[in-house]
Motif scaffolding. Structure first.
Motif, mmCIF file in Angstrom:
data_model
loop_
_atom_site.group_PDB
_atom_site.id
_atom_site.type_symbol
_atom_site.label_atom_id
_atom_site.label_comp_id
_atom_site.label_asym_id
_atom_site.label_seq_id
_atom_site.Cartn_x
_atom_site.Cartn_y
_atom_site.Cartn_z
ATOM 1 N N LEU A 1 0.718 -1.008 0.277
ATOM 2 C CA LEU A 1 -0.267 -0.296 0.028
ATOM 3 C C LEU A 1 0.815 1.145 -0.030
ATOM 4 N N ALA A 2 2.069 1.231 0.735
ATOM 5 C CA ALA A 2 3.114 2.294 0.977
ATOM 6 C C ALA A 2 3.300 2.406 -0.680
ATOM 7 N N LEU A 3 4.049 1.253 -1.165
ATOM 8 C CA LEU A 3 4.916 1.030 -2.560
ATOM 9 C C LEU A 3 4.211 2.409 -3.458
ATOM 10 N N GLU A 4 2.675 1.452 -3.411
ATOM 11 C CA GLU A 4 2.182 1.430 -4.642
ATOM 12 C C GLU A 4 1.600 3.137 -4.845
ATOM 13 N N ALA A 5 0.452 2.736 -3.503
ATOM 14 C CA ALA A 5 -0.218 4.088 -3.419
ATOM 15 C C ALA A 5 0.327 5.433 -2.898
ATOM 16 N N GLY A 6 0.583 4.940 -1.593
ATOM 17 C CA GLY A 6 1.162 6.212 -1.004
ATOM 18 C C GLY A 6 0.833 6.151 -0.012
ATOM 19 N N LEU A 7 0.032 5.282 0.610
ATOM 20 C CA LEU A 7 -0.177 4.745 1.924
ATOM 21 C C LEU A 7 0.181 4.585 2.805
ATOM 22 N N MET A 8 0.810 4.925 4.193
ATOM 23 C CA MET A 8 1.877 4.261 5.236
ATOM 24 C C MET A 8 1.427 3.194 6.109
ATOM 25 N N PRO A 9 2.578 2.790 6.330
ATOM 26 C CA PRO A 9 1.660 1.582 7.377
ATOM 27 C C PRO A 9 1.457 1.806 8.738
ATOM 28 N N SER A 10 0.635 0.995 9.573
ATOM 29 C CA SER A 10 0.374 1.023 10.741
ATOM 30 C C SER A 10 1.667 0.317 12.144
ATOM 31 N N THR A 11 2.581 -0.408 11.077
ATOM 32 C CA THR A 11 3.345 -1.414 12.086
ATOM 33 C C THR A 11 4.862 -1.135 11.916
ATOM 34 N N ASN A 12 5.663 -0.989 12.514
ATOM 35 C CA ASN A 12 7.310 -0.576 12.461
ATOM 36 C C ASN A 12 7.362 -1.193 11.591
ATOM 37 N N ALA A 13 7.425 -2.675 11.384
ATOM 38 C CA ALA A 13 8.193 -3.244 10.438
ATOM 39 C C ALA A 13 8.004 -2.969 8.917
ATOM 40 N N ALA A 14 7.068 -3.220 8.874
ATOM 41 C CA ALA A 14 6.293 -2.360 7.112
ATOM 42 C C ALA A 14 7.270 -1.156 7.498
ATOM 43 N N TYR A 15 6.842 0.033 8.224
ATOM 44 C CA TYR A 15 7.933 1.199 7.407
ATOM 45 C C TYR A 15 9.194 1.233 7.788
ATOM 46 N N ASP A 16 9.978 -0.027 8.377
ATOM 47 C CA ASP A 16 10.967 -0.316 8.549
ATOM 48 C C ASP A 16 11.354 -0.753 6.890
ATOM 49 N N LYS A 17 10.836 -1.740 6.017
ATOM 50 C CA LYS A 17 10.993 -1.890 4.845
ATOM 51 C C LYS A 17 10.712 -1.360 3.950
ATOM 52 N N VAL A 18 9.606 0.053 4.235
ATOM 53 C CA VAL A 18 8.907 1.125 3.213
ATOM 54 C C VAL A 18 10.407 2.531 2.843
ATOM 55 N N SER A 19 11.602 1.981 4.355
ATOM 56 C CA SER A 19 12.514 2.936 4.415
ATOM 57 C C SER A 19 13.415 2.427 4.303
ATOM 58 N N ALA A 20 13.252 1.044 3.765
ATOM 59 C CA ALA A 20 14.587 0.469 3.044
ATOM 60 C C ALA A 20 14.820 0.872 2.079
ATOM 61 N N SER A 21 13.439 0.793 1.061
ATOM 62 C CA SER A 21 13.178 0.311 -0.445
ATOM 63 C C SER A 21 13.910 1.481 -0.718
ATOM 64 N N GLY A 22 14.124 3.021 -0.330
ATOM 65 C CA GLY A 22 14.628 3.833 -1.817
ATOM 66 C C GLY A 22 13.323 4.278 -2.268
ATOM 67 N N ASP A 23 12.074 3.813 -1.676
ATOM 68 C CA ASP A 23 11.267 4.715 -3.058
ATOM 69 C C ASP A 23 10.933 6.287 -2.508
ATOM 70 N N PHE A 24 10.991 6.685 -0.806
ATOM 71 C CA PHE A 24 11.127 7.470 -0.417
ATOM 72 C C PHE A 24 11.916 8.255 0.449
ATOM 73 N N PRO A 25 12.103 9.567 0.573
ATOM 74 C CA PRO A 25 13.104 9.887 1.322
ATOM 75 C C PRO A 25 13.565 9.608 2.962
ATOM 76 N N LYS A 26 14.187 8.867 3.395
ATOM 77 C CA LYS A 26 13.622 8.367 4.869
ATOM 78 C C LYS A 26 13.766 9.236 6.059
ATOM 79 N N ASP A 27 14.333 10.518 5.300
ATOM 80 C CA ASP A 27 13.865 11.654 6.292
ATOM 81 C C ASP A 27 11.957 12.154 6.148
ATOM 82 N N LEU A 28 11.968 12.248 4.928
ATOM 83 C CA LEU A 28 10.124 11.726 5.032
ATOM 84 C C LEU A 28 9.094 10.739 5.403
ATOM 85 N N ILE A 29 9.958 9.197 5.664
ATOM 86 C CA ILE A 29 9.465 8.264 6.447
ATOM 87 C C ILE A 29 9.098 8.460 7.766
#
Length: 462
Positions: free
Chosen positions: A375-403
Motif C-alpha cells: 500500500l505504501a509503495l504502490e499507493a503512498g498510504l503509510m503502514p501502521s506497523t514499525n516493521a512495515a515502516y522499516d521495509k518502506v524506508s529501506a526500499s529507497g522509494d521515499f526519502p528516509k527523512d520523510l518516512i
C-alpha cells in the motif's frame, strides 16, 4: 485537480495546475444515500449468493489503494472462501451512512469493512463490530503504550472501552509541504519548528499561498482539532460519558485555534477557494504556472502524487519537484509541540457476518506486513506497523527523512475525539465554524461550544 476525499485520504486526477474545485462523487440528500445503500446491498447479496457453495466474503473498501485491495482480495481468498471487493462512496459521511444502515439492519453479508478511525468507537458501542481477540489484540493493547509492533497512534484508533474492535491497516497523518525556494525567500528555517503565524506571514509577504482543507466537511474538523490540540486543548474530553462529555471549545485553546483560521482567511495568503478547499484543490497551487507556490498541510499521498506527475502535461518539472520540501505540521502556539492529524484505515469484521471466523482470518491476511508495504509503495498510504515502516524506508522509494517524519507524526499526533457520538460532534462543529471567513475568536468558540452541548443533550438538532 479533481478529487474524491474522505478524512484521511484522497483519489486525485490532474486537470489543472491551478487547482479546479473537487468534484462531488454523490448527490446530497438522504434519498440518494438510501438508493445507494439499497443498490450496494443488492450487489453484496448477489456476490454472496453467486452459483457456488463456496461462500464469498464481502469487503467494503474506501476508494484509496483499490488495486492493492483487489490484489489482496485474491491472495487472501482460500479454499474455504473467496473475498469480493465492494466499493464504498468517496466521502467519509457517505461511507458511515452506508455501513451504518447495513449494520443497523443486522446485514449478514457485511463481512469486512474499511473503517475511518472515527467510526470504530461508534460502531463498537452499537455492537456492530466483532471483537478482535488473541495475539493481534495483545499486540495492539501493548502498542498503545508504545511497547509493541503497531505505531501507538494507529493502535489507539481501534480500542474502545479497553477492548480491540478492528485491526490497523494503514496510518495517515498530515505534514507541512512547501516550496523550498519560497521558504528560503521568506527567511524561514524549516529545520526548526514553525508556527501557523510564521507560515501565513511568510506566504503573504512573498506572493505565496497557504493550502488547507476548509470546505464544510470532515477534513475541516481535522484542521480545527489539530489547532485546538496544538494549543493544549480538546474539542471534547471525558468521552466515556457519552452525551455528557465535556465540551472544550470555549477555552483559550479554542480561541487560539479560531485566531489562526481568522488570520488565514483575512490574509493575502488565503487561496481564492478557501471556503470550499479540500485535499485536491490545494495540490495545484504548489507548482502554479506563475508565482512562488505554497505552503500546504496535507496527507501522506502528496509525495507520490507529485512524483507520478513529473514531466507529464501540467505536472511539475524535475527541477520543481526537487524544490518540494516537507516539515512537521505547524504549531498553533510558538514553543508548543504541534499535534499532527491522525487518520488512516482500520479493518473491522461485521458482528452479524455469517462467516465471522473466516472474516477474521481474512482481516489478518489483508492487514499483513507485506500488504502494508505494498500500500505504501504502490499507493503512498503509510503502514501502521514499525516493521512495515522499516521495509518502506529501506526500499529507497521515499526519502528516509520523510518516512521518519510520517512515523513520528502518527505517534506524536492528535487523534480526533474517540466517541460513540462523534458524528454529532463533527456535524455541530462544521455547522458553527464554517465558513472560515466567519470565524471570530471572540464569538465562534463560545457559540459553537453551546451549540455542541445542546446537540449532545438533545436540545438542538443538527
Amino acid at each position: 485537480m479533481t478529487q474524491d476525499t474522505y478524512s484521511g485520504g484522497v483519489i486525485w486526477t490532474m486537470k489543472s495546475r491551478r487547482g479546479a474545485r473537487g468534484r462531488r462523487a454523490l448527490p446530497r440528500g438522504s434519498r440518494a444515500v438510501a438508493q445507494l445503500a439499497v443498490a450496494a446491498l443488492a450487489a453484496g447479496t448477489l456476490a454472496a449468493c453467486g452459483g457456488s457453495d463456496k461462500p464469498t466474503l464481502n469487503w467494503y473498501v474506501n476508494p484509496d489503494g483499490v488495486p492493492v485491495f483487489e490484489k489482496y482480495a485474491k491472495e487472501c481468498s482460500t479454499g474455504d472462501y473467496d473475498i469480493a471487493v465492494q466499493l464504498l462512496p468517496s466521502g467519509a459521511t457517505d461511507q458511515r451512512t452506508q455501513l451504518a444502515r447495513r449494520l443497523a439492519a443486522e446485514d449478514s453479508s457485511t463481512d469486512l469493512m474499511n473503517l475511518d478511525p472515527v467510526f470504530v468507537a461508534e460502531f463498537a458501542n452499537a455492537g456492530w463490530l466483532k471483537e478482535v481477540e488473541g495475539d493481534i489484540a495483545d499486540q495492539v493493547m501493548a502498542s498503545v503504550e508504545g511497547e509493541a509492533e503497531y505505531l501507538a497512534g494507529a493502535a489507539e484508533t481501534v480500542v474502545w472501552e479497553d477492548k480491540v474492535y478492528a485491526i490497523p491497516l494503514w496510518a495517515n497523518t498530515q505534514v507541512l509541504w512547501y516550496r523550498k525556494s519560497l521558504a528560503e525567500k521568506a527567511g524561514l528555517d524549516m529545520k526548526s519548528p514553525v508556527t501557523w503565524d510564521q507560515v501565513i506571514d511568510a506566504a503573504a509577504d512573498n506572493g505565496g499561498t497557504v493550502g488547507v482543507q476548509a470546505n464544510k466537511y470532515e477534513a475541516y474538523v481535522v484542521w480545527i482539532n489539530a489547532l485546538v490540540q496544538g494549543a493544549g486543548g480538546e474539542l471534547v474530553s471525558e468521552t466515556e460519558k457519552g452525551r455528557d462529555a465535556k465540551v472544550g471549545l470555549d477555552s483559550d485553546a479554542g480561541r487560539k485555534a479560531a485566531a489562526v483560521i481568522q488570520k488565514l482567511a483575512d490574509s493575502a495568503a488565503a487561496q481564492p477557494d478557501l471556503s470550499v478547499s479540500n485535499e485536491g484543490t490545494s495540490l495545484g497551487q504548489m507548482f502554479p504556472a506563475e508565482g512562488p507556490g505554497e505552503f500546504m498541510t496535507n496527507w501522506t499521498f502528496v509525495y507520490k502524487n507529485y512524483e507520478g506527475l513529473v514531466g507529464k502535461p501540467d505536472g511539475p518539472t524535475k527541477e520543481q519537484f526537487a524544490d518540494l520540501g516537507w516539515a512537521r505540521y505547524p504549531a498553533t502556539v510558538e514553543g508548543e509541540q504541534s499535534k499532527p492529524p491522525v487518520g488512516g484505515i482500520d479493518i473491522g469484521v461485521g458482528a452479524y457476518s455469517e462467516h465471522s471466523d473466516w472474516a477474521t482470518e481474512a482481516a489478518e491476511c489483508i492487514t499483513s506486513e507485506q500488504a502494508q508495504v505494498d500500500l505504501a509503495l504502490e499507493a503512498g498510504l503509510m503502514p501502521s506497523t514499525n516493521a512495515a515502516y522499516d521495509k518502506v524506508s529501506a526500499s529507497g522509494d521515499f526519502p528516509k527523512d520523510l518516512i521518519e517524519l510520517y512515523r513520528t507524526s502518527v505517534d506524536e499526533g492528535g487523534p480526533r475525539p474517540k466517541s460513540a457520538f462523534y458524528a454529532m460532534i463533527s456535524g455541530a462543529i462544521q455547522a458553527r465554524w464554517h465558513s472560515p471567513g466567519s470565524v471570530d475568536p471572540d464569538t465562534t468558540p463560545e457559540k459553537s461550544a453551546k451549540y455542541l452541548e445542546d446537540v449532545l443533550e438533545g436540545k438542538s438538532l443538527l
